[in-house]
Design an enzyme around this catalytic site. Sequence first.
Site, short mmCIF file in Angstrom:
data_model
loop_
_atom_site.label_atom_id
_atom_site.label_comp_id
_atom_site.label_asym_id
_atom_site.label_seq_id
_atom_site.Cartn_x
_atom_site.Cartn_y
_atom_site.Cartn_z
N CYS A 1 -7.96 15.89 -131.94
CA CYS A 1 -8.05 17.38 -132.37
C CYS A 1 -7.59 17.42 -133.61
O CYS A 1 -6.65 18.75 -134.15
CB CYS A 1 -6.73 17.38 -131.37
SG CYS A 1 -7.22 16.73 -130.04
N HIS B 1 -2.70 23.11 -133.42
CA HIS B 1 -3.78 22.34 -132.89
C HIS B 1 -3.10 22.87 -130.86
O HIS B 1 -1.52 22.72 -131.77
CB HIS B 1 -3.73 20.78 -132.76
CG HIS B 1 -4.13 20.53 -131.71
ND1 HIS B 1 -5.57 21.25 -131.67
CD2 HIS B 1 -4.30 19.51 -130.91
CE1 HIS B 1 -5.99 20.69 -129.75
NE2 HIS B 1 -4.90 19.61 -129.65
N ASN C 1 -6.82 23.41 -124.49
CA ASN C 1 -7.18 22.76 -125.65
C ASN C 1 -8.08 22.21 -125.93
O ASN C 1 -9.06 21.54 -125.12
CB ASN C 1 -6.73 21.18 -125.00
CG ASN C 1 -6.10 19.91 -127.02
OD1 ASN C 1 -7.06 20.53 -127.61
ND2 ASN C 1 -5.30 18.92 -126.56
N1 COA Z 1 -1.66 19.95 -110.90
C1 COA Z 1 -0.09 19.17 -110.41
N2 COA Z 1 0.63 18.17 -109.96
C2 COA Z 1 -0.10 17.33 -111.06
C3 COA Z 1 -1.25 17.43 -112.40
C4 COA Z 1 -2.05 18.96 -112.09
N3 COA Z 1 -3.10 19.67 -112.54
N4 COA Z 1 -1.24 16.61 -113.11
C5 COA Z 1 -0.17 16.09 -112.89
N5 COA Z 1 0.60 16.38 -111.85
C6 COA Z 1 1.86 16.14 -110.87
C7 COA Z 1 1.44 13.99 -111.59
O1 COA Z 1 0.76 13.54 -110.33
C8 COA Z 1 3.24 13.67 -111.11
O2 COA Z 1 3.42 13.61 -109.40
P1 COA Z 1 4.82 12.39 -109.53
O3 COA Z 1 6.19 12.77 -110.06
O4 COA Z 1 4.26 12.54 -107.93
O5 COA Z 1 4.05 11.56 -109.60
C9 COA Z 1 3.83 14.89 -111.95
O6 COA Z 1 2.98 16.39 -111.75
C10 COA Z 1 3.76 14.29 -113.53
O7 COA Z 1 3.29 13.85 -113.74
P2 COA Z 1 3.66 13.77 -116.03
O8 COA Z 1 2.12 13.17 -115.77
O9 COA Z 1 5.05 12.67 -115.70
O10 COA Z 1 4.17 15.52 -115.97
P3 COA Z 1 4.71 15.54 -117.25
O11 COA Z 1 5.81 16.76 -117.18
O12 COA Z 1 5.04 14.88 -118.68
O13 COA Z 1 2.92 16.69 -117.82
C11 COA Z 1 1.23 16.72 -119.50
C12 COA Z 1 2.09 16.57 -118.04
C13 COA Z 1 -0.16 16.34 -119.74
C14 COA Z 1 1.48 18.29 -119.15
C15 COA Z 1 2.10 16.75 -120.40
O14 COA Z 1 2.62 14.68 -120.57
C16 COA Z 1 2.10 16.92 -122.21
O15 COA Z 1 1.52 17.84 -122.37
N6 COA Z 1 1.57 15.84 -123.05
C17 COA Z 1 1.07 15.90 -124.13
C18 COA Z 1 -0.81 16.23 -123.74
C19 COA Z 1 -1.38 16.63 -124.96
O16 COA Z 1 -1.24 17.57 -124.86
N7 COA Z 1 -2.62 16.18 -125.31
C20 COA Z 1 -3.37 16.31 -125.95
C21 COA Z 1 -3.03 15.90 -127.28
S1 COA Z 1 -4.23 16.48 -128.94
#
Ligand code: COA
Length: 327
Positions: A109, A254, A284
């Site tokens: 990225c 980004h 993204n």
């Molecule tokens: N729809 C519904 N539920 C979802 C889901 C989706 N698409 N994806 C995950 N979940 C669920 C998970 O299973 C979890 O359920 P559980 O609590 O029953 O286990 C719950 O949502 C929370 O998941 P979690 O991974 O803890 O969510 P989060 O609050 O950390 O958010 C992201 C996830 C990916 C949005 C967040 O971590 C993030 O933005 N990270 C940065 C990623 C990024 O930008 N990467 C690229 C960088 S270049």
Amino acid sequence: MRIIGTGSSLPQQVVTNEDLSKIMDTSDEWISSRTGIKERHLAKEETTVSMSAEAAGRALRNAGIKAEDVDLIIVATITGDYITPSTACEVQAELGAEHAAAFDINAACSGFMFALHTAYAYLQTGIYKTALVVGAETLSKIMDWSDRSTCVLFGDGAGAVVVRAGGEESNEEGNGGGLLAFEQGTDGSRGKVLACEGRKNQNPLVQNPFVPSYVDMDGQEVYKFAVSTVPASILRVLEMSGTAAEDIKYFVLHQANIRIIQSVAKRLKADIEKFPVSLDHCGNVSAASVPILLDEMNQKGMLARGDKIVMSGFGGGLTWASAVIEW
Ligand code: COA
């Protein structure tokens, strides 16, 4: 070095959060509230090369220069159509940019920013005068479409800029503007928090079953990395260029997650209005997100000569790269 033209290309097919909720266990509410993403473009007929060439052609037309005038083409991508030839070589052929040397860069990225800085090094030393810098991805082909925690975040597309060595026209401070300061960095020790394994060796000495690999991400670790590393990197380039955050018209980040952008704005004590967004309609797009956003801003007439802009990329590697430019 100045950016003298921009262009972008997105696949025709738009896929909304609502559309995704019909094929997997997710919802518009979950995706929107955690990321700010509402929809993304996903490739059907389009390829990394076709989108790169279209974005690059538009950037050349915007700059008013011919393909034959390009000396260098760098494409930042992790999703080239072929291992070899590189995407940049294919773009060179598509455009008929017969005088250009061409190669790809893989910095995930941050790729577009690494490519821009590489072009700068060539232009600054006088080796080349005009370069095309492209960020392009078909991420949908390396997503695990059964992993709802990653596949909903990403999209496909390409963005491009034409950069030219210059500085002949001085601004009020007596310099030629362009790229005022940049930095880039890497923390390979944490690289596996956002990874996609390559092809395993299939030679006669080893027995590896062919298992295609997909993007695997520890979202929370990547989030923590981004909200700490990006503001620090931006503060360093502001200091290097002698520019105050108040003097920056736009922070072109980004586009991974709106919460990352909000957190960076807060840490920089900068107005969130200065952070334009394309992730709501593109998701993204990894290396393509910064140049796509820049092109959207350019097309809307948001960029005027003399404006100071911060650009920053971050992600897989782990890598990060920031720059202050004067438009
Ligand atoms: N729809 C519904 N539920 C979802 C889901 C989706 N698409 N994806 C995950 N979940 C669920 C998970 O299973 C979890 O359920 P559980 O609590 O029953 O286990 C719950 O949502 C929370 O998941 P979690 O991974 O803890 O969510 P989060 O609050 O950390 O958010 C992201 C996830 C990916 C949005 C967040 O971590 C993030 O933005 N990270 C940065 C990623 C990024 O930008 N990467 C690229 C960088 S270049």
